[in-house]
Scaffold this motif. Sequence first.
Motif, PDB file in Angstrom:
ATOM      1  N   GLN A  39      10.908 -67.534 -63.163  1.00  0.00           N
ATOM      2  CA  GLN A  39      11.391 -68.206 -61.958  1.00  0.00           C
ATOM      3  C   GLN A  39      12.293 -67.314 -61.117  1.00  0.00           C
ATOM      4  O   GLN A  39      12.295 -67.397 -59.890  1.00  0.00           O
ATOM      5  CB  GLN A  39      12.065 -69.550 -62.265  1.00  0.00           C
ATOM      6  N   GLN A  40      13.038 -66.422 -61.758  1.00  0.00           N
ATOM      7  CA  GLN A  40      13.867 -65.491 -60.997  1.00  0.00           C
ATOM      8  C   GLN A  40      12.989 -64.454 -60.287  1.00  0.00           C
ATOM      9  O   GLN A  40      13.249 -64.091 -59.139  1.00  0.00           O
ATOM     10  CB  GLN A  40      14.887 -64.817 -61.913  1.00  0.00           C
ATOM     11  N   LEU A  41      11.945 -63.972 -60.956  1.00  0.00           N
ATOM     12  CA  LEU A  41      11.012 -63.038 -60.311  1.00  0.00           C
ATOM     13  C   LEU A  41      10.397 -63.660 -59.065  1.00  0.00           C
ATOM     14  O   LEU A  41      10.218 -62.988 -58.046  1.00  0.00           O
ATOM     15  CB  LEU A  41       9.908 -62.626 -61.294  1.00  0.00           C
ATOM     16  N   CYS A  42      10.094 -64.956 -59.133  1.00  0.00           N
ATOM     17  CA  CYS A  42       9.556 -65.660 -57.963  1.00  0.00           C
ATOM     18  C   CYS A  42      10.638 -65.860 -56.906  1.00  0.00           C
ATOM     19  O   CYS A  42      10.395 -65.674 -55.715  1.00  0.00           O
ATOM     20  CB  CYS A  42       8.987 -67.010 -58.383  1.00  0.00           C
ATOM     21  N   GLY A  43      11.837 -66.219 -57.342  1.00  0.00           N
ATOM     22  CA  GLY A  43      12.916 -66.500 -56.415  1.00  0.00           C
ATOM     23  C   GLY A  43      13.353 -65.302 -55.594  1.00  0.00           C
ATOM     24  O   GLY A  43      13.746 -65.446 -54.440  1.00  0.00           O
ATOM     25  N   ILE A  44      13.268 -64.111 -56.180  1.00  0.00           N
ATOM     26  CA  ILE A  44      13.686 -62.904 -55.442  1.00  0.00           C
ATOM     27  C   ILE A  44      12.512 -62.215 -54.754  1.00  0.00           C
ATOM     28  O   ILE A  44      12.691 -61.194 -54.101  1.00  0.00           O
ATOM     29  CB  ILE A  44      14.434 -61.905 -56.351  1.00  0.00           C
ATOM     30  N   GLY A  45      11.310 -62.771 -54.916  1.00  0.00           N
ATOM     31  CA  GLY A  45      10.147 -62.249 -54.206  1.00  0.00           C
ATOM     32  C   GLY A  45       9.431 -61.100 -54.878  1.00  0.00           C
ATOM     33  O   GLY A  45       8.529 -60.508 -54.287  1.00  0.00           O
ATOM     34  N   THR A  46       9.783 -60.780 -56.127  1.00  0.00           N
ATOM     35  CA  THR A  46       9.065 -59.731 -56.856  1.00  0.00           C
ATOM     36  C   THR A  46       7.637 -60.186 -57.144  1.00  0.00           C
ATOM     37  O   THR A  46       6.702 -59.398 -57.074  1.00  0.00           O
ATOM     38  CB  THR A  46       9.791 -59.383 -58.170  1.00  0.00           C
ATOM     39  N   VAL A  47       7.488 -61.465 -57.493  1.00  0.00           N
ATOM     40  CA  VAL A  47       6.171 -62.065 -57.704  1.00  0.00           C
ATOM     41  C   VAL A  47       5.956 -63.064 -56.570  1.00  0.00           C
ATOM     42  O   VAL A  47       6.840 -63.867 -56.263  1.00  0.00           O
ATOM     43  CB  VAL A  47       6.094 -62.763 -59.078  1.00  0.00           C
ATOM     44  N   LEU A  48       4.792 -63.005 -55.949  1.00  0.00           N
ATOM     45  CA  LEU A  48       4.492 -63.851 -54.792  1.00  0.00           C
ATOM     46  C   LEU A  48       3.566 -65.006 -55.166  1.00  0.00           C
ATOM     47  O   LEU A  48       3.025 -65.050 -56.272  1.00  0.00           O
ATOM     48  CB  LEU A  48       3.856 -63.003 -53.693  1.00  0.00           C
ATOM     49  N   ASN A  49       3.382 -65.913 -54.227  1.00  0.00           N
ATOM     50  CA  ASN A  49       2.501 -67.074 -54.401  1.00  0.00           C
ATOM     51  C   ASN A  49       2.912 -67.933 -55.588  1.00  0.00           C
ATOM     52  O   ASN A  49       2.099 -68.292 -56.434  1.00  0.00           O
ATOM     53  CB  ASN A  49       1.043 -66.633 -54.537  1.00  0.00           C
TER      54      ASN A  49
END
Length: 196
Positions: A39-49
């Motif tokens: 969820q942190q990877l998604c929140g900071i934009g490292t992982v998209l979609n």
Amino acid sequence: MRNRFTASLLAVGLAGVTLFTASGSAQGHGYVDSPISRQQLCGIGTVLNCGQIEWEPWSVEGLKGFPQRGPADGTICAGGNGRFSELDDPRAGSWPTTRLTAGREHTFVWRITAKHATTDFRYFVTKDGYNPTKKLTRADLEPQPFLTVPFGGVRPGATVTHSGVLPQKSGRHLIVGVWTVADTDNAFYTCSDVQF
């Protein structure tokens, strides 16, 4: 007239946000920052979609009592919450990993945005032979947590750190962190992809 219309829309929007927040479904809670969680990877934009979790990385809440209760198999990383189902998508095993050294001490870091009375923090790791291209099930996890940090009902601070010895593993694994709340029926779930 246009200013009055804009002001009315703003008032309705603020009322909706207030109601949404007061209902508890959008309030912040917490997530793991080290090793970095999905969820942190998604929140900071490292992982998209990643869907809604991009705006609410702290909100992965589900029933407590894991592994006997809690989210169903295949929905563990999202805490059983369909709004965050992108966290359960294995993405063909392409989630970024954090490099860890087996058998060494690691400091786990939680970012807490709502300070709930806490029973404990527990960490589970996948068994040898874990397949990162499939959704996580209980059968993929070692039956006992490799680290349990009791909290005795105390409310945590904004940042919680605790250290523990990592299990003897090699290769790619998933660590499931569970923050069990003492005074509700829920816990917070977080999955961190790691490489030992």
